[in-house]
Scaffold this active site. Structure first.
Site, PDB file in Angstrom:
ATOM      1  CG  ASP A  67      -0.478  -0.397   2.590  1.00 18.46           C
ATOM      2  OD1 ASP A  67       0.918  -0.373   2.624  1.00 18.46           O
ATOM      3  OD2 ASP A  67      -0.837  -0.559   3.367  1.00 18.46           O
ATOM      4  CG  ASN A 136      -9.363  -1.550  11.568  1.00 24.65           C
ATOM      5  OD1 ASN A 136      -8.276  -2.151  11.262  1.00 24.65           O
ATOM      6  ND2 ASN A 136      -9.571  -0.447  10.971  1.00 24.65           N
ATOM      7  CG  HIS A 138      -5.946  -2.245   8.680  1.00 26.39           C
ATOM      8  ND1 HIS A 138      -6.165  -0.973   8.884  1.00 26.39           N
ATOM      9  CD2 HIS A 138      -4.762  -2.417   8.771  1.00 26.39           C
ATOM     10  CE1 HIS A 138      -4.983  -0.437   9.496  1.00 26.39           C
ATOM     11  NE2 HIS A 138      -4.082  -1.259   9.098  1.00 26.39           N
ATOM     12  CD  GLU A 143      -9.185   0.829   6.997  1.00 33.00           C
ATOM     13  OE1 GLU A 143      -8.986   0.228   8.181  1.00 33.00           O
ATOM     14  OE2 GLU A 143      -8.344   1.984   7.546  1.00 33.00           O
TER      15      GLU A 143
HETATM   16  C1  GLP Z   1      -0.627   0.459   8.487  1.00 34.67           C
HETATM   17  C2  GLP Z   1      -0.281  -0.427   7.175  1.00 34.67           C
HETATM   18  C3  GLP Z   1      -0.517  -1.792   7.435  1.00 34.67           C
HETATM   19  C4  GLP Z   1       0.199  -2.297   8.937  1.00 34.67           C
HETATM   20  C5  GLP Z   1      -0.703  -1.708  10.020  1.00 34.67           C
HETATM   21  C6  GLP Z   1      -0.341  -2.242  11.194  1.00 34.67           C
HETATM   22  O1  GLP Z   1      -1.704   0.855   8.534  1.00 34.67           O
HETATM   23  N1  GLP Z   1      -0.905  -0.114   6.141  1.00 34.67           N
HETATM   24  O2  GLP Z   1       0.093  -2.553   6.444  1.00 34.67           O
HETATM   25  O3  GLP Z   1       0.070  -3.709   8.967  1.00 34.67           O
HETATM   26  O4  GLP Z   1      -0.544  -0.481   9.874  1.00 34.67           O
HETATM   27  O5  GLP Z   1       0.794  -1.256  11.592  1.00 34.67           O
HETATM   28  P1  GLP Z   1       1.835  -1.601  12.929  1.00 34.67           P
HETATM   29  O6  GLP Z   1       2.785  -2.680  12.328  1.00 34.67           O
HETATM   30  O7  GLP Z   1       2.700  -0.456  13.136  1.00 34.67           O
HETATM   31  O8  GLP Z   1       0.741  -1.929  14.217  1.00 34.67           O
END
Ligand code: GLP
Length: 243
Positions: A67, A136, A138, A143
């Site tokens: 992404d 959540n 995702h 989402e």
């Molecule tokens: C972001 C990314 C995801 C990631 C998520 C969790 O929003 N787009 O790909 O898995 O956050 O992030 P973290 O590893 O900082 O908890």
């Protein structure tokens, strides 16, 4: 699904990096699907360490990322493009021309989504896709929704995602409100999935995703249907695993 339970974040990172490095040793022209967020930083550090020790050669790989924020250019320090260079690409011998992320500055969003899908297809698909999980549920920026999105698309970020990601920005107002993301269908086409999870704050959502109902309200729950998933998670993240 294989679950590798590690003592802590450091061990999770080592195990995840070992799996990715093994993939590259076995298939030097692997297509690695990569992720951002704080979770994979340790994994990338471990990959760099293995590269520096001469244990792996990344010159033949291609990469695609899950992404990118819409509206952030490559020089923006909060862009995922910048993140990947900083944490991995600038530190290993990957050919930068073969690293791909959605272009956050694309003028035509429809075309950008189609182009990104075509890049993945032309590479022959993803051999191993790294995933983190949002609070959540995702994955990428898919989402919670009423249906699983198939292909790469542009999404409006959920309020809780903007909240969670504001720690990287000056304020919540600075977090982009939209992003490009591989769709659930794109992710599920990856031949192997490597889900990495750390910390107690992810324990509830991880249990829901892996052992709860399969529903687009918990996007990661779709992974229960993938034939080759490896979950590398620390004890804290797995603390709500059913007995
Ligand atoms: C972001 C990314 C995801 C990631 C998520 C969790 O929003 N787009 O790909 O898995 O956050 O992030 P973290 O590893 O900082 O908890």
């Amino acid at each position: 699904m294989r679950i590798i339970k590690t003592k802590d974040y450091q061990e999770m990172s080592k195990a995840a990096a070992a799996i990715l490095v093994a993939q590259v040793i076995l298939k030097p022209d692997s297509v690695l699907g990569l992720a951002t967020g704080s979770t994979p930083i340790g994994t990338y550090n471990q990959m760099v360490e293995k590269y520096e020790k001469g244990e792996v050669d990344f010159s033949g790989i291609s990469t695609v990322n899950l992404d990118e924020y819409k509206g952030l250019d490559k020089e923006n320090e909060q862009s995922y493009y910048y993140f990947m260079n900083q944490h991995l690409f600038d530190r290993i011998n990957v050919d930068k021309d073969r690293t791909h992320l959605p272009n956050g500055m694309a003028l035509d969003r429809q075309k950008e989504c189609e182009d990104f899908e075509r890049i993945i297809q032309d590479l022959g698909g993803v051999d191993i896709q790294v995933l983190g999980i949002g609070h959540n549920g995702h994955i990428g920026f898919n989402e919670p929704a009423s249906a699983f999105e198939k292909g790469t698309h542009c999404v409006a970020l959920a309020k809780e995602t903007i909240e969670a990601n504001k720690r990287f920005f000056d304020s919540a107002d600075d977090v982009p409100k939209e992003a490009y993301t591989m769709g659930i269908g794109t992710i599920m086409k990856g031949r192997k999935i490597l889900l990495i999870v750390t910390g107690e704050e992810k324990a509830d959502i991880l249990a829901k995703a892996l052992w709860g109902e399969i529903t687009p309200k918990v996007p990661a729950s779709i992974l229960q249907l993938h034939p080759d998933v490896i979950v590398v998670a620390d004890e804290a993240a797995l603390s709500k695993m059913p007995k």
